[in-house]
Design an enzyme around this catalytic site. Structure first.
Site, PDB file in Angstrom:
ATOM      1  N   THR A 138       9.467  12.210   4.913  1.00  0.00           N
ATOM      2  CA  THR A 138      10.356  11.067   4.696  1.00  0.00           C
ATOM      3  C   THR A 138      11.405  11.343   3.617  1.00  0.00           C
ATOM      4  O   THR A 138      11.127  11.999   2.621  1.00  0.00           O
ATOM      5  CB  THR A 138       9.509   9.849   4.277  1.00  0.00           C
ATOM      6  OG1 THR A 138       8.507   9.660   5.261  1.00  0.00           O
ATOM      7  CG2 THR A 138      10.340   8.593   4.140  1.00  0.00           C
ATOM      8  N   GLY A 177       3.037  11.669  -0.813  1.00  0.00           N
ATOM      9  CA  GLY A 177       1.933  11.539  -1.764  1.00  0.00           C
ATOM     10  C   GLY A 177       1.538  12.918  -2.282  1.00  0.00           C
ATOM     11  O   GLY A 177       1.502  13.886  -1.532  1.00  0.00           O
ATOM     12  N   ARG A 333     -13.251 -18.200  10.413  1.00  0.00           N
ATOM     13  CA  ARG A 333     -12.324 -17.245   9.785  1.00  0.00           C
ATOM     14  C   ARG A 333     -13.019 -15.916   9.509  1.00  0.00           C
ATOM     15  O   ARG A 333     -12.412 -14.858   9.606  1.00  0.00           O
ATOM     16  CB  ARG A 333     -11.781 -17.837   8.476  1.00  0.00           C
ATOM     17  CG  ARG A 333     -10.868 -19.034   8.689  1.00  0.00           C
ATOM     18  CD  ARG A 333     -10.823 -19.928   7.471  1.00  0.00           C
ATOM     19  NE  ARG A 333     -10.170 -19.269   6.343  1.00  0.00           N
ATOM     20  CZ  ARG A 333     -10.385 -19.610   5.063  1.00  0.00           C
ATOM     21  NH1 ARG A 333     -11.233 -20.578   4.765  1.00  0.00           N
ATOM     22  NH2 ARG A 333      -9.746 -18.980   4.105  1.00  0.00           N
ATOM     23  N   THR A 422       2.674   0.923   7.106  1.00  0.00           N
ATOM     24  CA  THR A 422       3.989   1.558   7.054  1.00  0.00           C
ATOM     25  C   THR A 422       3.899   3.070   7.251  1.00  0.00           C
ATOM     26  O   THR A 422       4.663   3.646   8.021  1.00  0.00           O
ATOM     27  CB  THR A 422       4.646   1.246   5.690  1.00  0.00           C
ATOM     28  OG1 THR A 422       4.666  -0.168   5.522  1.00  0.00           O
ATOM     29  CG2 THR A 422       6.047   1.782   5.606  1.00  0.00           C
ATOM     30  N   GLU A 424       2.609   6.897   8.247  1.00  0.00           N
ATOM     31  CA  GLU A 424       2.214   7.472   9.549  1.00  0.00           C
ATOM     32  C   GLU A 424       2.757   6.626  10.700  1.00  0.00           C
ATOM     33  O   GLU A 424       2.085   6.440  11.712  1.00  0.00           O
ATOM     34  CB  GLU A 424       0.692   7.586   9.648  1.00  0.00           C
ATOM     35  CG  GLU A 424       0.175   8.946   9.247  1.00  0.00           C
ATOM     36  CD  GLU A 424       0.849  10.080  10.000  1.00  0.00           C
ATOM     37  OE1 GLU A 424       0.742  10.143  11.240  1.00  0.00           O
ATOM     38  OE2 GLU A 424       1.512  10.902   9.348  1.00  0.00           O
TER      39      GLU A 424
END
Ligand code: FAD
Length: 664
Positions: A138, A177, A333, A422, A424
């Site tokens: 990126t 990273g 839930r 977000t 991969e």
């Protein structure tokens, strides 16, 4: 009261063999044995303490991460752990770190894209961590659109080298990273240029820092991109920025398994098919899906145990108040999330099989299943990570106010987890890729070539366009065929509706943009069908242990019927079911929640998480929540002194000031 199990009365209600369920969750007795041993090893070693992470400043947090990673490596060597044990140990250390990228991206990229010779040279160094690597794709200007990357990697035939350059600010590598402060090497992606010709984006092994003094090599500017979301959380990772100023690397550092550049500067495709690169992607995304089940199950374990401990309202005649887990709204839930955790576990297990199958076929030059495998891993990555992120946040709310405390473990779990939506592949971009695959599948239906794998149901599209659910009473929804029929019909009809809309537009790309929201919904419906069908397939296997299969059947039905209820609009508008059948599904769902209730605590115990791994006062195995919450508060540095720093400077003057001229 130390040593008392405050949840024992819940554990005694179990209607199934929890130890047998632990094996099903882990995947095998062997996997359970290894994970149990490694998690206890980490939990019992004070060097792996992590309860202070949220309090540490960035530098201390980062240094602590380095210390833990080095210590983990030392233990792995001392204890002569296998690769499987080592990877389990690292995952139980539970701290985002440069090693995640080293093992999760750098090593697989060399294995997947390097020639045998390159693997021989680089893998031993990487496996012994004599070099540390990251994955630098990126850039500041482009992430999703990989073809838009701007870094140039130009072959210089005079010196037999590549020259790497960052021509613009937006071409700076941004996000990788492990890059910011640690990595000595990176797989760098950039535009390959030979003799003035641009061959598109390719990967290269590039040394970034000296192996002696760790200084960046000449021409390289590298650093950390700054603090990220949350306290502690992902800030233990050195996501980095990287710029190249005409940096030279030898020609043999291009990853040349699929294509290469010759000594003369000729760009040559090897006879190894390009699709091989997808194998690595399938592998990485498969691990992300497995990790989704782990992250969601952690949150669900915390919320379920705490919901059994927490009591609000309902006391009559001096009796105890109601456990909040007994409220139907809490169940509606929480239990679908419990079911989702199990569903994602099994779909992750299936993806592991799929990866092996794809790789075996690739070795035999069979690429027939690759597009489908690629689309389905992309779709499942998107579906499971989005659902897990939302699920962790829902678990925080299920824990009321205390869920907002860092000591609940939930804020940090959320902050660490949420970027999976977000990285991969952005989840929407991935669903659009799935949609393209669905549209291609539909376009080819007339060709006589049968769709395979998870799109095989499209081969029955005519039947699915006409089919009607035969559910007449609520229990009919427990029949897997009834559920599958409805999910297949919904997915097929949504995809066909998109294809019909697209066919009316002369410019296909324009049409794709115009209908992209419908396409995303069609892709999501397809992915939900995959999860439901893989859960059902799992239940067709032999599952030993008293009551285990029965519990899983309940969870499978909850997963399916919850989604049917949530997306009722889809099922009704496509005419797959009637509104009466929709309300019968809801009736059945209510009854399933009641059935799962007595087993809720045993079902989360089956995840076999240590208190260290959960890192949550609310999710403690013994349910001894309140004394520990109280104790934890006093550990906060603000409570080191009774009177806070700043009292003399700010609070006292404010209290004592005479506001003669103020308008207050
Ligand atoms: C914590 C973290 C770790 C990372 N680690 C690494 C790493 O190790 N190595 C590395 O190389 N990268 C890494 N990344 C970068 C990551 O892979 C990218 O951020 C990701 O691919 C998304 O790309 P983007 O940032 O360009 O988002 P964008 O594509 O700019 O997305 C912005 C918005 O536009 C939408 N969008 C984009 N394209 C389309 C389209 N065609 N149609 C509809 N909507 C669209 C998206 O859905 C999103 O809502 C990391 C990112 C994070 C957050």
């Amino acid at each position: 009261m130390e040593g008392v199990d405050h949840l024992a009365f819940e554990r005694n209600k179990a209607q199934f063999d929890v130890d047998a369920m632990k094996i099903v969750w882990a995947g095998s007795s062997h996997a359970l044995e290894v994970s149990d041993r490694m998690s206890r090893l980490v939990a019992s070693d004070p060097a792996f303490r992590k309860d202070n992470r949220a309090m540490l400043g960035r530098k201390d947090l980062f240094k602590n991460t380095l210390r833990k990673a080095a210590y983990a490596m030392k233990r792995i060597i001392e204890l002569r752990l296998s690769e499987e044990e080592a990877s389990m140990l690292r995952s139980f250390v539970d701290e985002p770190a440069f090693i995640d990228l080293h093992w999760g991206m750098f090593v697989p990229a060399i294995k997947g894209q390097g020639t045998e010779e390159q693997q021989k040279k680089w893998l031993p160094l990487a496996l012994k961590m004599q070099i540390i690597g990251c994955y630098a794709q990126t850039e500041l200007g482009h992430g999703s659109n990989v073809q838009g990357l701007e870094t140039t990697i130009t072959f210089d035939p005079k010196t037999d080298e590549f020259v790497i350059h960052s021509p613009t600010l937006t071409s700076s590598k941004w996000w990788p990273g492990g890059l910011g402060k640690v990595s000595t090497h990176a797989i760098v992606y950039g535009r390959l240029i030979t003799d003035g010709q641009d061959h598109g984006v390719h990967g290269f092994i590039v040394q970034l820092r000296s192996l002696d003094d760790h200084l960046p090599l000449p021409g390289i500017t590298v650093g950390d991109i700054g603090m990220k979301f949350g306290n502690g959380a992902y800030n233990s990772m050195d996501n980095g920025v990287l710029r190249f100023d005409h940096v030279r690397i030898p020609r043999d550092q291009m990853l040349m398994r699929v294509s290469r550049v010759t000594r003369e500067g000729k760009y040559v495709q090897s006879n190894v098919p390009r699709q091989l690169v997808y194998g690595t992607m399938v592998y990485v995304r498969q691990t992300i899906v497995s990790d989704a089940s782990t992250a969601l199950s952690r949150a669900v374990c915390i919320a379920t145990r705490y919901s059994a401990v927490r009591r609000q309202f309902g006391a009559t005649d001096g009796s105890l108040e109601s456990q909040v887990i007994d409220y139907k709204t809490q169940q509606a839930r929480l239990f679908p999330l419990l079911a989702s955790a199990y569903a994602f576990r099994f779909v992750g297990e299936w993806l592991k099989w799929l990866y092996t199958d794809v790789m075996t076929r690739l070795q035999a030059n069979d690429f027939s299943t690759l597009p489908e495998a690629h689309a389905c891993t992309a779709g499942l990555k998107s579906l499971t990570t989005s659902a897990t992120s939302d699920g962790i946040e829902e678990c925080r709310k299920l824990c009321g106010g205390h869920g907002y405390l860092c000591s609940s473990g939930l804020p940090e779990l959320f902050a660490v987890y949420v970027p999976t939506c977000t990285y991969e592949g952005d989840n929407i971009v991935l669903l659009l890729q799935v949609a393209r695959h669905l549209m291609k599948t539909i376009a080819r239906l007339g060709s006589g070539k049968k769709p395979v794998g998870t799109v095989a149901y499209m081969g029955r599209v005519e039947e699915l366009m006409e089919s009607q659910s035969d559910v007449q009473k609520a229990e009919d929804w427990l029949n897997p065929n009834a559920v599958l029929g409805a999910f297949e019909a919904r997915a097929a009809r949504k995809a066909v509706a998109c294809a019909q809309n697209l066919s009316k537009i002369s410019n296909p790309e324009g049409g794709f943009l115009e209908f992209s929201n419908d396409l995303v919904e069609a892709a999501r419906a397809h992915c939900q069908l995959i999860v439901v069908s893989k859960f059902i397939e799992k239940l067709q296997q032999d599952i030993p242990g008293k009551g285990v299969k029965q519990q899983l059947e309940i969870l499978c039905s909850i997963y399916a019927l919850f989604h049917l209820h949530k997306h009722l609009g889809d099922f009704l508008s496509t005419g797959c079911i009637t509104s009466k059948q929709g309300s019968l599904a809801n009736d059945q769902l209510r009854s399933l929640y009641t059935q799962v209730r007595p087993n809720a605590i045993p079902l989360v115990d089956a995840f076999n998480y240590t208190d260290h791994y959960l890192s949550s006062v609310l999710g403690r195995y013994d349910g001894n929540v309140y004394p520990k919450l109280y104790e934890e508060a006093w550990n906060d540095p603000l409570n080191d002194s009774v009177i806070p720093d700043g009292f003399q400077e700010y609070i006292r003057p404010m209290l004592k000031q005479q506001l003669r001229n103020a308008r207050l």
